[in-house]
Motif scaffolding. Structure first.
Motif, PDB file in Angstrom:
ATOM      1  N   ILE A 202       0.865  -1.181   0.000  1.00 22.80           N
ATOM      2  CA  ILE A 202       0.000   0.000   0.000  1.00 22.80           C
ATOM      3  C   ILE A 202       0.901   1.229   0.000  1.00 22.80           C
ATOM      4  O   ILE A 202       1.646   1.462   0.952  1.00 22.80           O
ATOM      5  CB  ILE A 202      -0.966   0.020   1.197  1.00 22.80           C
ATOM      6  N   ASP A 203       0.843   1.992  -1.084  1.00 21.83           N
ATOM      7  CA  ASP A 203       1.734   3.142  -1.265  1.00 21.83           C
ATOM      8  C   ASP A 203       1.198   4.368  -0.535  1.00 21.83           C
ATOM      9  O   ASP A 203       0.075   4.805  -0.790  1.00 21.83           O
ATOM     10  CB  ASP A 203       1.870   3.467  -2.752  1.00 21.83           C
ATOM     11  N   GLU A 204       2.031   4.910   0.330  1.00 22.65           N
ATOM     12  CA  GLU A 204       1.704   6.173   1.013  1.00 22.65           C
ATOM     13  C   GLU A 204       2.890   7.134   0.906  1.00 22.65           C
ATOM     14  O   GLU A 204       3.521   7.498   1.903  1.00 22.65           O
ATOM     15  CB  GLU A 204       1.345   5.926   2.478  1.00 22.65           C
ATOM     16  N   PRO A 205       3.222   7.574  -0.316  1.00 23.78           N
ATOM     17  CA  PRO A 205       4.342   8.511  -0.467  1.00 23.78           C
ATOM     18  C   PRO A 205       4.118   9.836   0.246  1.00 23.78           C
ATOM     19  O   PRO A 205       5.067  10.591   0.468  1.00 23.78           O
ATOM     20  CB  PRO A 205       4.437   8.698  -1.987  1.00 23.78           C
ATOM     21  N   ILE A 206       2.879  10.109   0.628  1.00 22.77           N
ATOM     22  CA  ILE A 206       2.585  11.354   1.349  1.00 22.77           C
ATOM     23  C   ILE A 206       3.347  11.401   2.673  1.00 22.77           C
ATOM     24  O   ILE A 206       3.604  12.479   3.222  1.00 22.77           O
ATOM     25  CB  ILE A 206       1.049  11.494   1.567  1.00 22.77           C
ATOM     26  N   LEU A 207       3.757  10.228   3.188  1.00 20.17           N
ATOM     27  CA  LEU A 207       4.509  10.184   4.446  1.00 20.17           C
ATOM     28  C   LEU A 207       5.920  10.734   4.287  1.00 20.17           C
ATOM     29  O   LEU A 207       6.604  10.971   5.280  1.00 20.17           O
ATOM     30  CB  LEU A 207       4.561   8.750   4.982  1.00 20.17           C
ATOM     31  N   SER A 208       6.353  10.942   3.047  1.00 16.44           N
ATOM     32  CA  SER A 208       7.660  11.546   2.797  1.00 16.44           C
ATOM     33  C   SER A 208       7.573  13.055   2.611  1.00 16.44           C
ATOM     34  O   SER A 208       8.558  13.701   2.295  1.00 16.44           O
ATOM     35  CB  SER A 208       8.297  10.911   1.557  1.00 16.44           C
ATOM     36  N   THR A 209       6.380  13.609   2.799  1.00 16.21           N
ATOM     37  CA  THR A 209       6.194  15.059   2.742  1.00 16.21           C
ATOM     38  C   THR A 209       5.980  15.589   4.163  1.00 16.21           C
ATOM     39  O   THR A 209       5.938  14.823   5.127  1.00 16.21           O
ATOM     40  CB  THR A 209       4.984  15.416   1.858  1.00 16.21           C
ATOM     41  N   ALA A 210       5.814  16.878   4.268  1.00 12.61           N
ATOM     42  CA  ALA A 210       5.665  17.503   5.587  1.00 12.61           C
ATOM     43  C   ALA A 210       4.213  17.410   6.056  1.00 12.61           C
ATOM     44  O   ALA A 210       3.465  18.381   5.993  1.00 12.61           O
ATOM     45  CB  ALA A 210       6.118  18.957   5.524  1.00 12.61           C
ATOM     46  N   ASP A 265      16.781   9.987   0.141  1.00 14.69           N
ATOM     47  CA  ASP A 265      16.419  10.406   1.510  1.00 14.69           C
ATOM     48  C   ASP A 265      17.438  11.350   2.121  1.00 14.69           C
ATOM     49  O   ASP A 265      17.317  11.710   3.282  1.00 14.69           O
ATOM     50  CB  ASP A 265      16.290   9.177   2.396  1.00 14.69           C
ATOM     51  N   ARG A 266      18.467  11.744   1.339  1.00 14.83           N
ATOM     52  CA  ARG A 266      19.551  12.606   1.839  1.00 14.83           C
ATOM     53  C   ARG A 266      20.225  12.000   3.068  1.00 14.83           C
ATOM     54  O   ARG A 266      20.750  12.727   3.925  1.00 14.83           O
ATOM     55  CB  ARG A 266      19.026  14.010   2.164  1.00 14.83           C
ATOM     56  N   GLY A 267      20.177  10.692   3.198  1.00 10.23           N
ATOM     57  CA  GLY A 267      20.801   9.998   4.325  1.00 10.23           C
ATOM     58  C   GLY A 267      19.969   9.982   5.589  1.00 10.23           C
ATOM     59  O   GLY A 267      20.370   9.382   6.598  1.00 10.23           O
ATOM     60  N   GLU A 268      18.781  10.620   5.559  1.00 11.38           N
ATOM     61  CA  GLU A 268      17.981  10.764   6.784  1.00 11.38           C
ATOM     62  C   GLU A 268      17.373   9.443   7.254  1.00 11.38           C
ATOM     63  O   GLU A 268      17.315   9.172   8.458  1.00 11.38           O
ATOM     64  CB  GLU A 268      16.873  11.795   6.559  1.00 11.38           C
ATOM     65  N   ASN A 269      16.879   8.620   6.328  1.00 14.07           N
ATOM     66  CA  ASN A 269      16.282   7.345   6.744  1.00 14.07           C
ATOM     67  C   ASN A 269      17.318   6.437   7.398  1.00 14.07           C
ATOM     68  O   ASN A 269      17.051   5.804   8.426  1.00 14.07           O
ATOM     69  CB  ASN A 269      15.644   6.631   5.548  1.00 14.07           C
ATOM     70  N   LEU A 270      18.508   6.372   6.793  1.00 13.11           N
ATOM     71  CA  LEU A 270      19.565   5.529   7.354  1.00 13.11           C
ATOM     72  C   LEU A 270      20.016   6.059   8.714  1.00 13.11           C
ATOM     73  O   LEU A 270      20.229   5.293   9.664  1.00 13.11           O
ATOM     74  CB  LEU A 270      20.749   5.456   6.386  1.00 13.11           C
ATOM     75  N   PRO A 614       9.790  21.200   2.894  1.00 12.79           N
ATOM     76  CA  PRO A 614       9.954  22.668   2.827  1.00 12.79           C
ATOM     77  C   PRO A 614      11.355  23.145   3.194  1.00 12.79           C
ATOM     78  O   PRO A 614      11.849  24.117   2.618  1.00 12.79           O
ATOM     79  CB  PRO A 614       8.910  23.175   3.832  1.00 12.79           C
ATOM     80  N   LYS A 615      12.026  22.443   4.106  1.00 15.36           N
ATOM     81  CA  LYS A 615      13.336  22.913   4.571  1.00 15.36           C
ATOM     82  C   LYS A 615      14.406  22.870   3.471  1.00 15.36           C
ATOM     83  O   LYS A 615      15.439  23.527   3.575  1.00 15.36           O
ATOM     84  CB  LYS A 615      13.795  22.108   5.789  1.00 15.36           C
ATOM     85  N   HIS A 616      14.150  22.096   2.422  1.00 15.72           N
ATOM     86  CA  HIS A 616      15.120  22.000   1.332  1.00 15.72           C
ATOM     87  C   HIS A 616      14.705  22.814   0.103  1.00 15.72           C
ATOM     88  O   HIS A 616      15.466  22.886  -0.869  1.00 15.72           O
ATOM     89  CB  HIS A 616      15.298  20.544   0.901  1.00 15.72           C
TER      90      HIS A 616
END
Length: 762
Positions: A202-210, A265-270, A614-616
Motif C-alpha cells: 500500500i503506497d503512502e508517499p505522502i509520508l515523505s512530505t511535511a 532520503d539525503r541519508g535521513e532514513n539511514l 519545505p526545509k530543502h
C-alpha cells in the motif's frame, strides 16, 4: 535459516518497443476494438510478470500496470467519476475511463498534474460523491497472474491517505473523507485475504512530505482499522521519493512491513534507522537501488549500506528493492548500442531488477558470489570518469568565473516594459502560442528517413522550411499577434537541444511514460555540457523573414533540460544546470544579435525538481532561478524574455516565478484555472502573464463561452495591460484541424474581450 528477499515496487508499463503506447493510440483511433485492446494489454502485462519471475524477483508487483494512470485507476476502482461524464454506477467502462483522462465533446477532462517531484503526470481525483467499491482491481490482477502464470504476485494499491491528499472537490473535512474509504479498502483486503494473498503493498508517499501531527493520527487510525480487517494479510506500507517525515512514528504503525527510500532520503532514513533501530516484528523493505536514474549501481557501496541496515534488521526481515517504482526509467539497456565511454555504466528497469536480485544473493551468500559484477561496474566508471567527456577545461574555467559574473537584467521590469512597447508595438491582450504546431505522420516519417541517411540535408531542410512557411501563413490568417516557427525540426524540446550540445547521449529505445500514451526519451547527460554552434537560429530567422509580425525564438531552459534528463552523478546537479545555462546564454545572445527581439526560454519542469520537504525547497528554488537568469540576463532592455511553465502548484513557487524576472510568463492552467487564479488573488504579480485559456491535452475544441469565462476570471486579478492570451501548452501532439479551429475560437475570444474593455474605457 531465513534469507533476504528481492522485490519491486512497480515496473514500466510501456513495453520494450512501446507496444503499450501503440495499442492505446490504435484503440483511440478506432483501429482496434475493445476486446482486441484488452487482449493486447493482458499480453503485455503478463509478459512483464513472467519476465520478473525469470529475473528472480521474489515479490513481483501486480496491479501496478495501468491503461493510463494508476491514480485514475484508483478513482475508477471507487466509482469516482465526475458528474459531467454521466456515470450511472457499476464498474467504470473503458470509454468513461478515457473520457475522464482526455475529455470528450461534452465534458472537459479532469485536471492533470505532476506526481510529486517527477515528470510523471496523474489525473487528479474529483471527490464530489460517495465512493463505492466498483471493482476490486488488485484481486483481479492477482488472480490473473496466479491462474495464467502460476505466479502469486504482490498486489499494489495507492493508499487512502495519499489518494485523498492528492484529490480535489471534497467539501467535508480531510479526516471525514479518508474515513469514507477505510471500509472500502478493508473490503479489498478481506477479499485478498480470502484469496490467500500473503503481501499487499500500500503506497503512502505522502509520508515523505511535511504532513501534520493531525494527519499522522489519521494514518494511524486508518492502518489500525485495515490491519484488523484482514489480519492474515501482510501490509507493506511503502514510502518513496524522500525520507519519512517522522521515522519513529512511521515504524510503529500497525503493519507488517515498512518500505523506505535509502537513495533520495539525503541519508535521513539511514541515520534514523541507526539511531532508533527497527521493530523486530516488522519487515524492512530497503530501497537501495535508484528507481529514478539510469546509472549502474556501485554494488560494493550498496552492500556497505545494507551492512549498516543489517546491524539493525535481521536478514530474514529484509526486503531489497529499488527506491521507487521503475515506472520512471526505460525498460532495458539490452537494445541499446552505447558509445565506448558509456559501455557498462547504465542500468534500466530490467538491469535494476537484476541488481536487486544480485544484492539479495550477496546478502544471503556473501560478497564473493557477485564479485565479478562489482569489478565490472568499477572498471566501467573508471573509464568514463577519466575520459575527455568529463574533463573539459574550457567549461570548468567558465564555471570558476561565475561568482564574479553579473546575473541580472540591466534595468527593472518597469523600465524594460516601456522600451519593449516602443520596440515591439502590440495590441491590448496580445495573442500567441507556446511554440510547437502539429507534426504530421509524414513529417515524422521524413525525419526518420533523414536520420537514416535516406534523405539529404538539403531535402530535409526544404521540408522543414515548407512547414514553417505554411504555418506562418496560417498564423497570420488566424490572426495571432506574436508568431512562432512551429518547431517542426524538433522531436522533443529537450532532445533537440541535447543533440546540439556536447555532453549528451541519446538512447535508441530509452522511452519513459510522461502522461497517458505520451512517452519521452530523456537524454543522458554523461559529460561536460558545452555550446558548439547556433542551435535555433536558422529556422527562427527563416520564419521571421516571412512576416512583419514578431517571431519568438524558442529555447528550453536549463532547469527543464536538467530535470527532464538522466543526469550524471559525479558532480552536483546544479553544477550541471549552470553548464547548460552558460551554453543557452550563448544561444540567446546569438538570436538577439541577429534581430530576434522576443526569446522564449521555457521552464515547464522548474517545480518538478522541488524537494518534498519545505526545509530543502528554498535552496533548490534559488539555484533554479540563478540558472535561468544566467541563461537570460545578458540581453538588452528592449529584448523581451518569455518563459512557460506546466501544471503545478504555483502557490508554492510564486516568489521564485517572480524572481526569474522574465518579461512574460505563460502558465498551463486550463484544467485548474480557478485554483491558479486564487493564487494571484492572494499574491500580486506585476509582469507580463498569459494563463492558458484552453486545454491542449484534449482533442475537443472548446467553446467561445469557455474561453471568455477563463479570460474574464483572470482579468479580475491581473492587469489587462500585462495579460497575454494563449493556449495551455505546445500544440505538437494535436491534430491540425482541431488546432486551427481552437485557435480561431481563442482569437475571437480575445477580440471580443478587447472590444469590451475598450468600450468600457470610453
Amino acid at each position: 535459516m531465513g534469507k533476504a528477499r528481492s522485490s519491486l515496487l512497480g515496473y514500466p508499463r510501456i513495453g520494450e518497443q512501446r507496444e503499450w503506447k501503440k495499442a492505446l493510440e490504435q484503440f483511440w483511433a478506432g483501429k482496434m476494438n475493445e476486446l482486441e485492446f484488452r487482449d493486447k494489454m493482458e499480453q503485455i502485462r503478463l509478459g512483464h510478470v513472467k519476465k520478473l519471475a525469470e529475473i528472480g524477483i521474489d515479490l513481483i508487483p501486480v496491479g501496478d500496470f495501468s491503461f493510463y494512470d494508476h491514480v485514475l485507476d484508483t478513482s475508477a476502482m471507487f466509482g469516482l467519476v465526475p458528474e459531467r461524464f454521466k456515470y450511472e454506477g457499476g464498474k467504470v467502462s473503458l470509454e468513461t475511463y478515457f473520457d475522464i483522462a482526455r475529455g470528450n465533446q461534452g465534458a472537459v477532462a479532469s485536471e492533470m498534474t505532476k506526481w510529486f517531484n517527477t515528470n510523471y503526470h496523474y489525473i487528479v481525483p474529483e471527490l464530489d460523491k460517495e465512493p463505492v467499491l466498483a471493482d476490486n482491481r488488485p484481486l483481479r490482477f492477482f488472480r490473473e497472474a496466479k491462474e495464467k502464470l502460476n505466479i502469486e504476485g504482490k498486489p499494489v494499491i495507492l493508499g487512502p491517505v495519499t489518494f485523498v491528499k492528492l484529490s480535489k472537490g471534497y467539501k467535508r473535512g480531510f479526516k471525514d473523507v479518508v474515513e469514507q474509504f477505510v471500509p472500502l479498502y478493508a473490503k479489498i483486503l478481506r477479499e485478498l485475504q480470502e484469496e490467500g494473498v500473503k503481501w499487499v503493498q500500500i503506497d503512502e508517499p505522502i509520508l515523505s512530505t511535511a504532513i501534520s501531527n493531525e494527519e499522522f493520527e489519521i494514518v494511524e487510525d486508518v492502518y489500525h482499522a485495515l490491519q484488523e480487517s484482514a489480519p492474515k494479510v501482510n501490509i507493506l506500507l511503502q514510502t518513496y521519493f524522500d525520507s519519512v517525515e517522522d521515522y519513529q512514528k512511521v515504524i510503529t504503525l500497525p503493519v507488517k512491513g515498512i518500505g523506505l527510500d535509502f537513495v533520495h532520503d539525503r541519508g535521513e532514513n539511514l541515520k534514523a534507522l541507526k539511531r532508533h533501530g527497527f521493530p523486530a516484528d516488522k519487515v524492512l523493505a530497503a530501497g537501495v537501488i535508484d528507481g529514478r536514474n539510469i546509472w549502474r549501481a556501485n554494488l560494493e557501496e550498496k552492500l556497505l549500506n545494507l551492512e549498516e541496515i543489517l546491524q539493525k534488521v535481521h536478514k530474514d526481515s529484509l526486503i531489497i528493492q529499488p527506491s521507487s517504482s521503475l515506472l520512471h526509467v526505460p525498460v532495458t539497456v539490452r537494445n541499446e548500442n552505447l558509445p565506448q565511454p558509456l559501455t557498462g555504466t547504465l542500468a534500466f528497469a530490467d538491469e535494476k531488477s537484476e541488481e536487486v536480485v544480485l544484492l539479495a544473493k550477496a546478502v544471503n551468500h556473501g560478497k564473493p558470489s557477485i564479485a565479478a559484477k562489482i569489478v565490472e561496474a568499477i572498471v566501467a566508471f573508471q573509464h568514463l570518469n577519466s575520459s575527455t567527456f568529463r574533463n573539459n577545461r574550457q567549461i570548468q574555467e567558465e564555471l570558476k568565473k561565475l561568482p564574479s559574473m553579473k546575473v541580472s537584467r540591466a534595468a527593472t521590469f518597469s523600465i524594460r516594459q516601456l522600451e519593449q512597447e516602443k520596440a515591439i508595438p502590440l495590441p491590448l491582450l496580445p495573442t500567441t502560442t507556446i511554440g510547437s504546431f502539429p507534426q504530421t505522420a509524414d513529417l515524422r516519417k521524413r525525419r526518420q528517413e533523414w536520420r537514416k541517411g535516406q534523405l539529404s540535408d538539403v531535402e530535409y531542410d526544404d521540408i522543414i522550411k515548407s512547414e514553417i512557411k505554411r504555418w506562418v501563413e496560417l498564423q497570420e490568417e488566424i490572426g495571432l499577434d506574436v508568431l512562432v516557427h512551429g518547431e517542426f525540426e524538433r522531436t522533443d524540446m529537450v532532445e533537440f537541444f541535447g543533440e546540439k550540445l556536447a555532453g549528451f547521449h541519446f538512447t535508441k529505445l530509452g522511452w519513459v511514460q510522461s502522461y497517458g500514451s505520451r512517452c519521452v526519451k530523456p537524454p543522458i547527460i554523461f559529460g561536460d555540457v558545452t555550446f558548439e554552434s547556433p542551435m535555433t537560429l536558422k529556422e527562427t530567422l527563416y520564419a521571421q523573414s516571412l512576416t512583419d509580425k514578431p517571431v519568438k525564438g524558442m529555447l528550453t531552459g536549463p532547469v527543464t533540460i536538467l530535470n527532464w534528463s538522466f543526469v550524471r552523478e559525479d558532480i552536483s546537479r546544479f553544477q550541471v544546470a549552470n553548464q547548460i545555462a552558460l551554453a543557452l546564454r550563448k544561444e540567446v545572445e546569438v538570436l538577439e544579435e541577429n534581430g530576434i527581439s522576443m526569446i522564449q526560454v521555457d521552464e515547464p519542469a522548474l517545480r518538478e525538481g522541488l524537494p518534498l520537504k519545505p526545509k530543502h525547497q528554498e535552496e533548490y528554488l534559488n539555484r533554479a532561478v540563478y540558472a535561468f537568469k544566467l541563461a537570460t540576463s545578458s540581453v538588452k532592455n528592449e529584448t523581451q524574455i518569455h518563459t512557460h511553465m506546466c501544471y503545478s502548484n504555483f502557490k508554492q513557487i510564486i516568489k521564485a516565478i517572480n524572481a526569474l524576472d522574465a518579461d512574460v510568463i505563460s502558465i498551463e492552467t486550463s484544467r485548474s484555472h480557478g485554483e491558479l487564479i486564487q493564487t494571484f488573488e492572494e499574491k500580486t504579480y506585476g509582469k507580463g502573464i498569459g494563463l492558458g485559456i484552453y486545454d491542449i491535452h484534449s482533442p475537443r475544441v472548446p467553446s467561445l463561452g469557455e474561453m471568455l469565462k477563463n479570460i474574464e476570471r483572470a482579468l479580475r486579478v491581473l492587469d489587462k495591460k500585462l495579460f497575454w492570451i494563449n493556449p495551455d501548452c505546445g500544440l505538437k501532439t494535436r491534430g491540425e484541424a482541431e488546432t486551427i479551429a481552437a485557435l480561431k475560437v481563442m482569437i475571437e475570444a480575445a477580440r471580443q474581450t478587447r472590444e469590451r474593455l475598450l468600450v468600457k474605457e470610453r
